[in-house]
Design a protein around this motif. Structure first.
Motif, PDB file in Angstrom:
ATOM      1  N   ARG A   1      75.360 -16.052-137.342  1.00 41.62           N
ATOM      2  CA  ARG A   1      76.079 -16.259-136.094  1.00 41.62           C
ATOM      3  C   ARG A   1      76.848 -17.574-136.164  1.00 41.62           C
ATOM      4  NH1 ARG A   1      72.267 -15.967-131.061  1.00 41.62           N
ATOM      5  NH2 ARG A   1      72.202 -18.175-131.406  1.00 41.62           N
ATOM      6  N   SER A   2      78.075 -17.561-135.701  1.00 42.30           N
ATOM      7  CA  SER A   2      78.898 -18.765-135.790  1.00 42.30           C
ATOM      8  C   SER A   2      78.607 -19.722-134.637  1.00 42.30           C
ATOM      9  CB  SER A   2      80.382 -18.386-135.776  1.00 42.30           C
ATOM     10  OG  SER A   2      80.780 -18.016-134.472  1.00 42.30           O
ATOM     11  N   LEU A   3      79.028 -20.945-134.818  1.00 35.76           N
ATOM     12  CA  LEU A   3      78.865 -21.953-133.780  1.00 35.76           C
ATOM     13  C   LEU A   3      79.604 -21.527-132.503  1.00 35.76           C
ATOM     14  CD1 LEU A   3      77.854 -24.704-132.837  1.00 35.76           C
ATOM     15  CD2 LEU A   3      79.888 -25.721-133.897  1.00 35.76           C
ATOM     16  N   ASN A   4      80.782 -20.955-132.664  1.00 34.08           N
ATOM     17  CA  ASN A   4      81.545 -20.481-131.501  1.00 34.08           C
ATOM     18  C   ASN A   4      80.766 -19.431-130.712  1.00 34.08           C
ATOM     19  OD1 ASN A   4      83.649 -22.160-132.163  1.00 34.08           O
ATOM     20  ND2 ASN A   4      84.912 -20.560-133.077  1.00 34.08           N
ATOM     21  N   GLN A   5      80.120 -18.507-131.422  1.00 29.94           N
ATOM     22  CA  GLN A   5      79.335 -17.474-130.745  1.00 29.94           C
ATOM     23  C   GLN A   5      78.154 -18.091-130.000  1.00 29.94           C
ATOM     24  OE1 GLN A   5      78.571 -15.083-134.213  1.00 29.94           O
ATOM     25  NE2 GLN A   5      80.021 -13.495-133.567  1.00 29.94           N
ATOM     26  N   GLU A   6      77.513 -19.064-130.624  1.00 31.09           N
ATOM     27  CA  GLU A   6      76.382 -19.727-129.971  1.00 31.09           C
ATOM     28  C   GLU A   6      76.823 -20.445-128.703  1.00 31.09           C
ATOM     29  OE1 GLU A   6      73.741 -22.132-132.331  1.00 31.09           O
ATOM     30  OE2 GLU A   6      74.110 -20.876-134.095  1.00 31.09           O
ATOM     31  N   ILE A   7      77.934 -21.145-128.789  1.00 34.30           N
ATOM     32  CA  ILE A   7      78.446 -21.860-127.617  1.00 34.30           C
ATOM     33  C   ILE A   7      78.818 -20.875-126.514  1.00 34.30           C
ATOM     34  CG2 ILE A   7      80.377 -23.260-126.752  1.00 34.30           C
ATOM     35  CD1 ILE A   7      80.306 -24.687-129.520  1.00 34.30           C
ATOM     36  N   ARG A   8      79.468 -19.783-126.888  1.00 37.74           N
ATOM     37  CA  ARG A   8      79.868 -18.774-125.901  1.00 37.74           C
ATOM     38  C   ARG A   8      78.633 -18.183-125.201  1.00 37.74           C
ATOM     39  NH1 ARG A   8      84.411 -16.521-124.651  1.00 37.74           N
ATOM     40  NH2 ARG A   8      84.502 -14.471-123.735  1.00 37.74           N
ATOM     41  N   GLN A   9      77.582 -17.881-125.968  1.00 39.97           N
ATOM     42  CA  GLN A   9      76.361 -17.334-125.381  1.00 39.97           C
ATOM     43  C   GLN A   9      75.706 -18.334-124.434  1.00 39.97           C
ATOM     44  OE1 GLN A   9      74.010 -16.046-128.721  1.00 39.97           O
ATOM     45  NE2 GLN A   9      74.991 -14.028-128.769  1.00 39.97           N
ATOM     46  N   LYS A  10      75.671 -19.599-124.830  1.00 40.57           N
ATOM     47  CA  LYS A  10      75.090 -20.622-123.961  1.00 40.57           C
ATOM     48  C   LYS A  10      75.903 -20.787-122.680  1.00 40.57           C
ATOM     49  CE  LYS A  10      72.715 -23.226-127.532  1.00 40.57           C
ATOM     50  NZ  LYS A  10      72.567 -24.478-128.264  1.00 40.57           N
ATOM     51  N   MET A  11      77.219 -20.768-122.822  1.00 39.33           N
ATOM     52  CA  MET A  11      78.082 -20.894-121.637  1.00 39.33           C
ATOM     53  C   MET A  11      77.899 -19.698-120.702  1.00 39.33           C
ATOM     54  SD  MET A  11      79.603 -23.776-121.641  1.00 39.33           S
ATOM     55  CE  MET A  11      80.743 -23.469-120.329  1.00 39.33           C
ATOM     56  N   ASN A  12      77.752 -18.510-121.269  1.00 37.36           N
ATOM     57  CA  ASN A  12      77.528 -17.316-120.440  1.00 37.36           C
ATOM     58  C   ASN A  12      76.204 -17.390-119.691  1.00 37.36           C
ATOM     59  OD1 ASN A  12      79.839 -15.668-120.586  1.00 37.36           O
ATOM     60  ND2 ASN A  12      79.302 -15.058-122.654  1.00 37.36           N
ATOM     61  N   ARG A  13      75.212 -18.041-120.299  1.00 41.64           N
ATOM     62  CA  ARG A  13      73.936 -18.222-119.596  1.00 41.64           C
ATOM     63  C   ARG A  13      74.076 -19.254-118.470  1.00 41.64           C
ATOM     64  NH1 ARG A  13      71.574 -17.537-124.836  1.00 41.64           N
ATOM     65  NH2 ARG A  13      71.532 -19.770-125.183  1.00 41.64           N
ATOM     66  N   ILE A  14      74.848 -20.304-118.726  1.00 44.27           N
ATOM     67  CA  ILE A  14      75.029 -21.363-117.732  1.00 44.27           C
ATOM     68  C   ILE A  14      75.916 -20.893-116.577  1.00 44.27           C
ATOM     69  CG2 ILE A  14      76.009 -23.667-117.344  1.00 44.27           C
ATOM     70  CD1 ILE A  14      75.239 -24.266-120.302  1.00 44.27           C
TER      71      ILE A  14
END
Length: 76
Positions: A1-14
């Motif tokens: 998983r890329s860093l961009n995907q991780e950030i996007r998932q975290k932002m979607n949770r927030i």
């Protein structure tokens, strides 16, 4: 998983539902444009990055109810 995907998932949770569905890909056209001091539209006007920015602009303009103004500016 890329860093961009991780950030996007975290932002979607927030902020659920707070992100647009458009993703601007990381491509060399961005770096080339930066080096030349110009835009991706000048470097690779038909590339994926330019198309993603066009799509992003359309979504933002529509959400701001400026879509008709943009169409008129393009001469359509």
């Amino acid at each position: 998983r890329s860093l961009n995907q991780e950030i996007r998932q975290k932002m979607n949770r927030i902020v659920p539902g707070g992100l647009l569905d458009i993703e601007v890909p990381a491509q060399s056209a961005v770096a080339r444009a930066q080096l030349k001091g110009t835009t991706v539209f000048s470097v690779d006007p038909r590339g994926a990055v330019a198309e993603a920015y066009r799509a992003l602009t359309e979504v933002v303009m529509a959400q701001l109810s400026l879509g008709t103004r943009l169409t008129r500016m393009r001469g359509a």
